[in-house]
Design a protein around this motif. Sequence first.
Motif, short mmCIF file in Angstrom:
data_model
loop_
_atom_site.label_atom_id
_atom_site.label_comp_id
_atom_site.label_asym_id
_atom_site.label_seq_id
_atom_site.Cartn_x
_atom_site.Cartn_y
_atom_site.Cartn_z
N GLU A 218 0.84 -1.20 0.00
CA GLU A 218 0.00 0.00 0.00
C GLU A 218 0.87 1.25 0.00
O GLU A 218 0.60 2.22 -0.71
N TYR A 219 1.93 1.23 0.81
CA TYR A 219 2.84 2.37 0.86
C TYR A 219 3.45 2.64 -0.52
O TYR A 219 3.45 3.78 -0.99
N CYS A 220 3.99 1.61 -1.16
CA CYS A 220 4.63 1.79 -2.47
C CYS A 220 3.63 2.34 -3.49
O CYS A 220 3.98 3.19 -4.31
N GLN A 221 2.40 1.87 -3.41
CA GLN A 221 1.37 2.36 -4.33
C GLN A 221 1.06 3.84 -4.05
O GLN A 221 0.93 4.65 -4.98
N LEU A 222 0.95 4.20 -2.79
CA LEU A 222 0.69 5.60 -2.43
C LEU A 222 1.85 6.51 -2.82
O LEU A 222 1.65 7.65 -3.25
N GLU A 223 3.08 6.02 -2.71
CA GLU A 223 4.26 6.83 -3.06
C GLU A 223 4.30 7.18 -4.54
O GLU A 223 4.86 8.21 -4.92
N GLU A 224 3.72 6.33 -5.38
CA GLU A 224 3.73 6.60 -6.82
C GLU A 224 3.04 7.90 -7.17
O GLU A 224 3.40 8.56 -8.15
#
Length: 195
Positions: free
Chosen positions: A14-20
């Motif tokens: 979820e974090y990696c997706q939000l960082e995009e």
Amino acid sequence: MQVQIEKQYYTSEEYCQLEETAEYKNEYRDGEIIPMTGATINHNLIAGNFYKIFPTNINNEDYWVFMSDVRLWMPEYRLYTYPDVMVVKGKPVYEGKGTNNIINALIIVEVLSKSTRDYDRTDKFKFYRSIPEFKEYILIDQYSYYIEQFYKQNNGEWLFKTYESENDILKLYSVYFQLSILDIYNRVDFALEEE
């Protein structure tokens, strides 16, 4: 009466997706998303100078140099962060599906700010030491000519050295390379105020 706000936890996916799509960079610490502070002009100059100076080939060995937009993953602490500069020897080893997350940094450089210097010197250094390939940590002050260098010995012990003069030469121990302090601080204006 005090109202407690419940912390929200995220998976690393979820974090990696939000960082995009995030406007600002965030660190991920074991489920929590922590906003990172913005960089100053001096901070960017110092990181950029180190990045520009470091060669991609030393003694016929390849090195990759990344600036603050590539994440570093430390699985032992479930931590993603963005070092100011990191150097990888040989090919980068990526975590996950893409090429955004490195796991094998050899050298990490952090430019110290008033808001991050304590964290960079303590917990962050502890987290970085969990990386098996990690052998050298360079902390560069943005307010004066001052550099702290930690380097790992073959027996696993870390040694410490400081540089406090504009005439000093930073000698790296994990690779055969030297950098002039004046080159690292090129165009830096210590009189600039942080906002």
